[in-house]
Design an enzyme around this catalytic site. Structure first.
Site, PDB file in Angstrom:
ATOM      1  N   PHE A  10     -31.820   6.674 -55.821  1.00 30.88           N
ATOM      2  CA  PHE A  10     -33.010   6.880 -55.001  1.00 30.88           C
ATOM      3  C   PHE A  10     -32.918   6.065 -53.722  1.00 30.88           C
ATOM      4  CE2 PHE A  10     -34.256   6.926 -59.477  1.00 30.88           C
ATOM      5  CZ  PHE A  10     -35.026   8.070 -59.605  1.00 30.88           C
ATOM      6  N   ASP A  11     -33.404   6.636 -52.635  1.00 28.42           N
ATOM      7  CA  ASP A  11     -33.762   5.845 -51.472  1.00 28.42           C
ATOM      8  C   ASP A  11     -35.008   5.037 -51.830  1.00 28.42           C
ATOM      9  OD1 ASP A  11     -33.907   4.923 -48.796  1.00 28.42           O
ATOM     10  OD2 ASP A  11     -35.258   6.560 -48.275  1.00 28.42           O
ATOM     11  N   GLY A  12     -35.333   4.031 -51.030  1.00 25.68           N
ATOM     12  CA  GLY A  12     -36.476   3.194 -51.339  1.00 25.68           C
ATOM     13  C   GLY A  12     -37.761   3.631 -50.671  1.00 25.68           C
ATOM     14  N   PHE A  35     -31.964  11.140 -54.172  1.00 25.86           N
ATOM     15  CA  PHE A  35     -33.194  11.568 -53.513  1.00 25.86           C
ATOM     16  C   PHE A  35     -33.454  10.699 -52.290  1.00 25.86           C
ATOM     17  CE2 PHE A  35     -33.797  12.535 -58.058  1.00 25.86           C
ATOM     18  CZ  PHE A  35     -34.017  13.909 -57.981  1.00 25.86           C
ATOM     19  N   ASP A  48     -35.812  10.683 -48.274  1.00 21.31           N
ATOM     20  CA  ASP A  48     -36.826  11.354 -47.459  1.00 21.31           C
ATOM     21  C   ASP A  48     -36.302  11.788 -46.105  1.00 21.31           C
ATOM     22  OD1 ASP A  48     -38.203   9.097 -45.269  1.00 21.31           O
ATOM     23  OD2 ASP A  48     -36.878   8.393 -46.845  1.00 21.31           O
TER      24      ASP A  48
END
Length: 308
Positions: A166-168, A280, A282
């Protein structure tokens, strides 16, 4: 541990996935786009008994379903959600059966939006190639991402781990810190994060999903502290802004197995090195770069997708 197992079995991790996210149906989709629904339906019926190739979401779904134990209530449930007609569901379930996937249920809506069915299936995560359905899933309270096509070639991975990255900010965590950066610049962002290093961030669109995934991770932790469910954070943050990530995950009780604070460097090489099965983010630029080496999902939201 028994209580944790039974609690998750009573409310399993529920994932919805579209047919085009599970399988490689790009050729058929091109016919739909260029020749219309009748030609598309005819092609699908003609290929009803033909095995569909694996798509971008296939491997992570397969690995998660392998965590379920025979003759026990599942820890993970996966449902097929499709805008195809019920008549065309046969090809999808034929391929599911031949691959031995434990997917038995789903919805086929003949073109109707899948949004209203996200809550009906009580989904924690929804994966699709259709952005309007992804946004509808987010509005319904589920984590959701738009998957692109699968990488052209990935090395065989015979292990039984499932590795999710994951991105943060604006994915696991809220977009609040991104807003500071966007409005006031890098130095103000670093000052803000240094001053708030021990203040936990709010959850982002994947915050609830990470918490539930962490329960699954704990269930499959061995006595050496290694789990079959491996969680990684791959973020553009670096020191000193990295500290808030660690303190937030600690406060949530959702420790990551790996954290990569890459700064301005591309994320793709890191994701390839850790062997992630899905990622994932954004920002579309990071998704496009990562998708060359790992199936990647774009997490839409109200934030600026080009920031940090």
């Amino acid at each position: 541990m028994t209580d944790i197992r039974e609690n998750l079995r009573s409310q399993p991790l529920r994932i919805g996935i579209s047919t085009r996210a599970l399988f490689n149906l790009e050729e058929e989709h091109a016919v739909f786009e260029n020749e219309g629904v009748m030609a598309y339906s005819a092609l699908q019926l003609e290929r009803e008994d033909a095995l569909i190739a694996k798509g971008p979401g296939f491997e992570v779904v397969e690995r998660l379903l392998r965590l379920n134990e025979p003759d026990q209530k599942p820890y993970v449930e996966v449902f097929l959600l499709s805008r195809n007609s019920p008549d065309l569901s046969l090809r999808a379930f034929n391929s599911i059966d031949r691959y031995g996937l434990g997917i038995k249920a789903g919805s086929f809506t003949s073109g109707r939006s899948l949004g209203p069915f996200i809550s009906a299936w009580e989904l924690d995560l929804f994966l699709s190639n259709e952005i309007t359905d992804v946004r509808a899933a987010i509005d319904a309270g589920a984590a959701a991402a738009k998957l692109g096509t699968a990488p052209d070639a990935r090395p065989e991975d015979p292990g039984d781990e499932v590795r999710i990255a994951f991105d943060g900010d604006a994915v696991v965590f809220s977009a609040e810190s991104d807003e500071v950066f966007k409005l006031h610049g890098l130095q103000a962002f670093l000052k803000h994060e240094r001053e708030n290093a021990r203040t936990p961030m709010s959850g982002g669109p994947f915050g609830k999903f990470l918490r539930k995934l962490s329960i699954l991770r704990q269930i499959f932790m061995n006595d050496r502290g290694v789990s079959r469910v491996r969680v990684a954070i791959v973020t553009a943050r670096n020191a000193p802004a990295h500290a808030r990530v660690v303190h937030t995950l600690r406060d949530w009780g959702t420790p990551a197995d790996e954290a990569h604070f890459v700064g301005v460097r591309p994320k793709g090489p890191i994701l390839k090195a850790l062997g992630a099965h899905i990622f994932f983010d954004d920002q579309e630029k990071h998704v496009l770069g990562a998708s060359q080496v790992v199936p990647s999902g774009h997490v839409p939201g109200p934030h600026d997708p080009t920031s940090r």
